[in-house]
Design an enzyme around this catalytic site. Sequence first.
Site, PDB file in Angstrom:
ATOM      1  N   GLY A 104      58.866  27.071  67.790  1.00 17.38           N
ATOM      2  CA  GLY A 104      60.270  27.106  68.551  1.00 17.38           C
ATOM      3  C   GLY A 104      60.675  28.516  68.291  1.00 17.38           C
ATOM      4  NE  ARG A 105      64.263  27.583  64.320  1.00 20.20           N
ATOM      5  CZ  ARG A 105      64.799  26.853  63.230  1.00 20.20           C
ATOM      6  NH1 ARG A 105      65.798  26.994  62.703  1.00 20.20           N
ATOM      7  NH2 ARG A 105      63.822  25.926  62.624  1.00 20.20           N
TER       8      ARG A 105
ATOM      9  CG  HIS B  42      63.017   3.135  64.678  1.00 21.80           C
ATOM     10  ND1 HIS B  42      63.166   3.900  63.563  1.00 21.80           N
ATOM     11  CD2 HIS B  42      62.463   1.997  64.741  1.00 21.80           C
ATOM     12  CE1 HIS B  42      62.852   2.789  62.598  1.00 21.80           C
ATOM     13  NE2 HIS B  42      62.827   1.823  63.308  1.00 21.80           N
ATOM     14  CG  ASP B  43      65.732  -0.007  70.200  1.00 29.79           C
ATOM     15  OD1 ASP B  43      66.029  -1.053  69.865  1.00 29.79           O
ATOM     16  OD2 ASP B  43      66.525   0.976  70.497  1.00 29.79           O
TER      17      ASP B  43
ATOM     18  CE  LYS C 233      61.111  13.826  65.451  1.00 28.09           C
ATOM     19  NZ  LYS C 233      61.601  14.960  66.359  1.00 28.09           N
TER      20      LYS C 233
ATOM     21  CG  ASP D  14      64.113  22.915  69.494  1.00 31.94           C
ATOM     22  OD1 ASP D  14      63.776  21.881  70.207  1.00 31.94           O
ATOM     23  OD2 ASP D  14      63.331  23.128  68.710  1.00 31.94           O
TER      24      ASP D  14
ATOM     25  CG  ASP E 203      59.960  15.657  69.425  1.00 28.83           C
ATOM     26  OD1 ASP E 203      59.831  14.550  68.841  1.00 28.83           O
ATOM     27  OD2 ASP E 203      60.237  16.443  68.322  1.00 28.83           O
TER      28      ASP E 203
ATOM     29  CG  ASN F 280      61.444  -6.025  75.827  1.00 27.35           C
ATOM     30  OD1 ASN F 280      60.640  -6.140  76.634  1.00 27.35           O
ATOM     31  ND2 ASN F 280      62.797  -5.879  76.598  1.00 27.35           N
ATOM     32  CB  THR F 281      64.099  -1.386  73.635  1.00 27.05           C
ATOM     33  OG1 THR F 281      64.990  -2.554  73.658  1.00 27.05           O
ATOM     34  CG2 THR F 281      65.061  -0.397  73.777  1.00 27.05           C
TER      35      THR F 281
END
Length: 235
Positions: free
Chosen positions: A214-215, A72-73, A70, A19, A68, A76-77
């Site tokens: 991560g951090r 959401h569509d 995520k 990140d 990552d 087909n896409t």
Amino acid sequence: MKTQAVAADPRAKIIVALDLPARADALALVRALSPHPGLFKIGLQLFIAAGPDIVRAVRDLGSRVFLDLKLHDIPNTVGHGVESASSLGVEMLTLHLTGGRTMIEAAVAAAPAELLLLGVTILTSSDDDTLRETGVTDTVENQVARLVKLGVAAGLRGFVASPHELQTLRRAHGSEIQIVTPGIRPVGAQPNDQRRATTPKEALAAGADYLVIGRPITGAPDPRAALEQIVTDVV
Ligand code: C5P
């Protein structure tokens, strides 16, 4: 997905979240973390700033990549998005389970065997009130269980789950699913904005296959030493 590597080496269970704002920062960190963790996670911030070439660059340094995004569509896409991601050589890719069965099935159909698709349930930043704002009257807990069941029925075998959902999901689905868990804080680390963090050891004991960190690593004065300490702690 090479699950045998997970069983053998605790390092292989650790995914470091890159990140970071720019390509140079990310590649410097990848170079600093040697031997490498299991995978590096590239999320929206870095992918949008640095473009798809950042995936190739991390892979060229000899590491595996979790993208990552995520997704959401419409089905087909999403299917074509999965094809594009897998052509970059990523090994894990996220999609939102709220996209529904047909969207999930399109993603599964487009994914090659070496790509582990991960279903995202309800983000930990959401609570029961957030669900109600969007017309969902059930609790977060029930909605998470419902979405994972839907994902499994649509052919998914990987999920992102917070530490407090681990045991329930493992009990319901046994070893038929792989679980990736963020919200990890080593003993003594700053919680940052993770409200219900758990230690690496606790998360693995509760059923996580992979830990996203991560951090505690990226923000440490010596990221390599921080990673090594975590690897030592989970053995
Ligand atoms: O720095 P930290 O260890 O909190 O980073 C956790 C990573 O996991 C971040 O990339 C964050 O976006 C991601 N994540 C999360 N909680 C979720 C889903 C993803 O912290 N529920």
